[in-house]
Design a protein around this motif. Structure first.
Motif, short mmCIF file in Angstrom:
data_model
loop_
_atom_site.label_atom_id
_atom_site.label_comp_id
_atom_site.label_asym_id
_atom_site.label_seq_id
_atom_site.Cartn_x
_atom_site.Cartn_y
_atom_site.Cartn_z
N HIS A 140 0.85 -1.19 0.00
CA HIS A 140 0.00 0.00 0.00
C HIS A 140 0.89 1.25 0.00
N ALA A 141 1.78 1.29 -1.00
CA ALA A 141 2.81 2.34 -1.06
C ALA A 141 2.23 3.74 -1.12
N SER A 142 1.08 3.92 -1.79
CA SER A 142 0.48 5.26 -1.87
C SER A 142 0.03 5.74 -0.49
N TYR A 143 -0.45 4.80 0.33
CA TYR A 143 -0.85 5.14 1.70
C TYR A 143 0.39 5.50 2.52
N ASN A 144 1.47 4.78 2.29
CA ASN A 144 2.74 5.07 2.97
C ASN A 144 3.21 6.48 2.65
N LYS A 145 3.12 6.87 1.36
CA LYS A 145 3.50 8.22 0.95
C LYS A 145 2.61 9.26 1.64
N TRP A 146 1.32 8.95 1.74
CA TRP A 146 0.38 9.86 2.40
C TRP A 146 0.75 10.00 3.88
N LEU A 147 1.02 8.89 4.55
CA LEU A 147 1.35 8.91 5.97
C LEU A 147 2.63 9.70 6.23
N VAL A 148 3.63 9.52 5.37
CA VAL A 148 4.89 10.24 5.52
C VAL A 148 4.66 11.75 5.38
N ARG A 149 3.91 12.14 4.35
CA ARG A 149 3.71 13.58 4.05
C ARG A 149 2.82 14.28 5.07
N TYR A 150 1.72 13.61 5.46
CA TYR A 150 0.71 14.30 6.27
C TYR A 150 0.70 13.92 7.75
N MET A 151 1.49 12.90 8.14
CA MET A 151 1.56 12.53 9.56
C MET A 151 3.00 12.51 10.07
N ASN A 188 6.65 8.35 16.86
CA ASN A 188 5.77 8.53 15.70
C ASN A 188 5.14 7.24 15.20
N ILE A 189 5.92 6.15 15.21
CA ILE A 189 5.39 4.89 14.66
C ILE A 189 4.17 4.40 15.43
N TRP A 190 4.13 4.66 16.76
CA TRP A 190 2.98 4.23 17.57
C TRP A 190 1.73 5.03 17.19
N VAL A 191 1.90 6.34 17.01
CA VAL A 191 0.76 7.19 16.62
C VAL A 191 0.27 6.79 15.23
N ILE A 192 1.21 6.62 14.29
CA ILE A 192 0.85 6.35 12.89
C ILE A 192 0.19 4.99 12.75
N PHE A 193 0.75 3.94 13.34
CA PHE A 193 0.17 2.60 13.18
C PHE A 193 -1.17 2.46 13.92
N THR A 194 -1.33 3.20 15.02
CA THR A 194 -2.64 3.20 15.70
C THR A 194 -3.69 3.84 14.79
N PHE A 195 -3.33 4.95 14.13
CA PHE A 195 -4.25 5.59 13.18
C PHE A 195 -4.56 4.65 12.02
N VAL A 196 -3.54 3.96 11.51
CA VAL A 196 -3.72 3.03 10.38
C VAL A 196 -4.73 1.94 10.76
N ALA A 197 -4.60 1.40 11.97
CA ALA A 197 -5.52 0.35 12.44
C ALA A 197 -6.95 0.89 12.54
N ILE A 198 -7.12 2.07 13.15
CA ILE A 198 -8.46 2.66 13.30
C ILE A 198 -9.04 3.02 11.94
N TRP A 199 -8.18 3.50 11.04
CA TRP A 199 -8.64 3.86 9.69
C TRP A 199 -9.20 2.63 8.95
N HIS A 200 -8.56 1.47 9.16
CA HIS A 200 -9.05 0.25 8.51
C HIS A 200 -10.39 -0.19 9.09
N ASP A 201 -10.47 -0.26 10.41
CA ASP A 201 -11.71 -0.68 11.07
C ASP A 201 -11.55 -0.58 12.58
N LEU A 202 -12.67 -0.54 13.28
CA LEU A 202 -12.63 -0.51 14.75
C LEU A 202 -12.67 -1.94 15.28
#
Length: 537
Positions: A389-400, A413-427
């Motif tokens: 999901h490289a486009s999502y990775n680029k988005w995360l790098v630029r905006y988070m 940062n990795i804890w904040v970003i991966f927690t957001f990624v998990a919530i973004w996918h589903d609760l």
């Protein structure tokens, strides 16, 4: 001096000779490994065929049942003919109007807005009103707060609030606004709008930040980048230039913003493209892919689709995961099914994302490739997440990642970003477990990489030792990746202890040893592939 030069040359030739010998062994091992995996997978699929869920009559001869247990793949495959017809009509209409009237960004935004809203009306029915309402509120907030110090918290709070509410309330009911609107609940379309809206949220945040940065002094030196970038020097335009290049403030209009949010080719599943990159290509269509390149891209997709059909007819990996039969299997068979499920997931997402990217290319908008590298050619976590999901990775790098402080606060940062990624996918707890496990596995890799960067490797033996240690580290990382993804997408957190107990049993320990050796061999093979690429360039 001449003797020293000759000795160095002989030494290098000897190293190359042993590397070639090693490569032959590694390739033979890989062939034997995959031959065993395929043979055992075929046997397991036949032995347990009657116990597997969601098998449907297939088209292979002799007759074989097809594994359509994955809901995403089943829906995509079933709707492929109508999707292809719709997108062919969209592409023909949009490209014809652009050519006939010489349309630029503003004109094309109206074309795509009308086309996309017709598409969304079929998908979501009256629920398009929810999408347009939330999107309009976001537009107003961005315009109001973009030049204030409160911009980032306001943008994130607004978007995370709706990300959570959309899931909790399952896309809302019109009746909550009054009984006079309840009849609209009978016209909710064929596809749940709040699932697709996750991607819209990423685009709303992208628009907000790109507009916010447009009011600041640019840090990106466009001329210097063009001089250094191999792609840009060749007359093409790289994604970084499209994303980082300056965009005129009048391009941040409501019509272009809405066209960006609901752009039909990438609306359902991506790939994710930044606002700047989208609007730049709306003005001037992409020139990186010729008609020949796009034809070749389409043919490669058809070949990959044939491989997927062959896999689902013969190797029922996902059906084993859905049917929970892996609990009855030996540790060796659990490993085979787990490895197969991850490869199935990679091929599934690769096909879905490349299909929508293909249509976007035809329409003149190049989105980033989501799976630029095979899942079996990644030996560290950083490389894996840059290529999954490289486009999502680029988005995360630029905006988070960068707004949070970048590499200066990487561990946090990795804890904040991966927690957001998990919530973004589903609760779901299993996705949060996957996110936090991945973060835990990231920490030792980051520490080792930091130590390796300061280490001075000298002499042939030093290089050999460093390469062997790196291969062993790669084997451990691949094992950790498998565990994290199996917990997140197959067995869940409740199955974590059971998985470990199986592999730490008397029967499981030899399998663990075999896994480690196989991943070690695989990592060394990846090193040879990287060496070949470096020699080529």
């Amino acid at each position: 001096m001449a003797i020293s030069s000759t000795m160095k040359k002989k030494k290098k030739e000897k190293e190359e000779y042993w590397k070639r010998k090693e490569l032959v062994f590694l390739v033979l091992y890989a062939i034997a490994f995959y031959a065993f995996i395929i043979h055992r997978s075929l046997q397991l699929s036949l032995d347990h065929e009657s116990e597997l869920y969601a098998l449907r009559p297939g088209w292979l001869l002799p007759p074989r049942l097809n594994d359509v247990s994955d809901a995403q793949w089943r829906n995509f495959r079933a709707n492929l003919p109508i999707l292809s017809l719709v997108f062919a009509l969209f592409a023909l209409l949009a490209n014809s109007l652009r050519a006939l009237f010489s349309l630029k960004a503003k004109g094309m935004s109206f074309v795509w807005l009308l086309i996309s809203l017709a598409y969304l009306s079929y998908l979501h029915g009256a629920c398009v009103l929810f999408i347009l309402s939330i999107a309009s509120l976001n537009f107003l907030l961005v315009k109001m707060f973009a030049q204030t110090k409160y911009f980032s918290p306001v943008l994130w709070l607004f978007n995370v609030f709706f990300l959570l509410c959309n899931r909790v309330y399952e896309g809302y009911s019109f009746s909550i606004f009054g009984q006079q609107w309840a009849y609209l609940d009978n016209y909710r379309g064929t596809f749940r709008w709040h699932i697709c809206f996750n991607f819209v949220i990423l685009r709303m945040i992208s628009f907000g930040y790109d507009y916010h940065w447009a009011h600041q002094d640019p840090l990106f030196d466009q001329q210097k980048h063009i001089q250094r970038c191999h792609t840009c020097k060749s007359g093409k335009t790289c994604y970084r230039l499209l994303q980082e290049g300056s965009v005129q403030k009048e391009k941040f209009s409501l019509s272009i913003y809405l066209a960006y949010l609901v752009y039909a080719p990438v609306y359902i599943a991506g790939p994710i493209i930044s606002f700047n990159a989208f609007v730049s290509q709306l003005d001037t269509p992409q020139n990186n892919y010729t008609v020949r390149d796009m034809s070749w891209y389409g043919l490669r997709w058809l070949f990959s689709f044939s491989l997927m059909e062959l896999m689902t007819h013969l190797l029922r990996y996902n059906a084993f995961a859905i049917s929970r039969l892996w609990k009855l299997l030996s540790p060796m068979d659990i490993f085979i099914i787990g490895y197969g499920v991850l490869n199935f997931m990679w091929l599934k997402f690769s096909l879905i994302w490349r299909y929508f990217r293909f249509w976007s290319l035809i329409c003149g908008i190049e989105a980033p490739e989501n799976m630029p590298r095979c899942i079996n050619n990644c030996c560290n976590l950083e490389s894996f997440w840059k290529n999954w999901h490289a486009s999502y990775n680029k988005w995360l790098v630029r905006y988070m990642y960068i707004p949070l402080g970048g590499s200066q606060r990487k561990l946090l940062n990795i804890w904040v970003i991966f927690t957001f990624v998990a919530i973004w996918h589903d609760l779901e707890w299993k996705l949060l477990s996957w996110a936090w496990l991945t973060c835990l596995f990231f920490i030792p890799e980051m520490v080792v990489k930091s130590a390796a960067n300061t280490l001075q490797v000298e002499g042939a033996f030093g290089e050999f030792l460093f390469r062997e240690i790196s291969a062993a580290g790669g084997a451990i990382t691949i094992t950790c990746l498998m565990v994290a993804n199996l917990v997140g997408y197959v067995i869940g957190p409740s199955g974590f202890n059971w998985l470990f107990s199986q592999f730490l049993s008397r029967q499981g320990l030899p399998v663990m040893g075999g896994m480690f050796i196989t991943f070690y061999v695989g990592t060394k093979l990846m090193f040879h592939i990287d060496d070949a690429k470096q020699r080529k360039h």
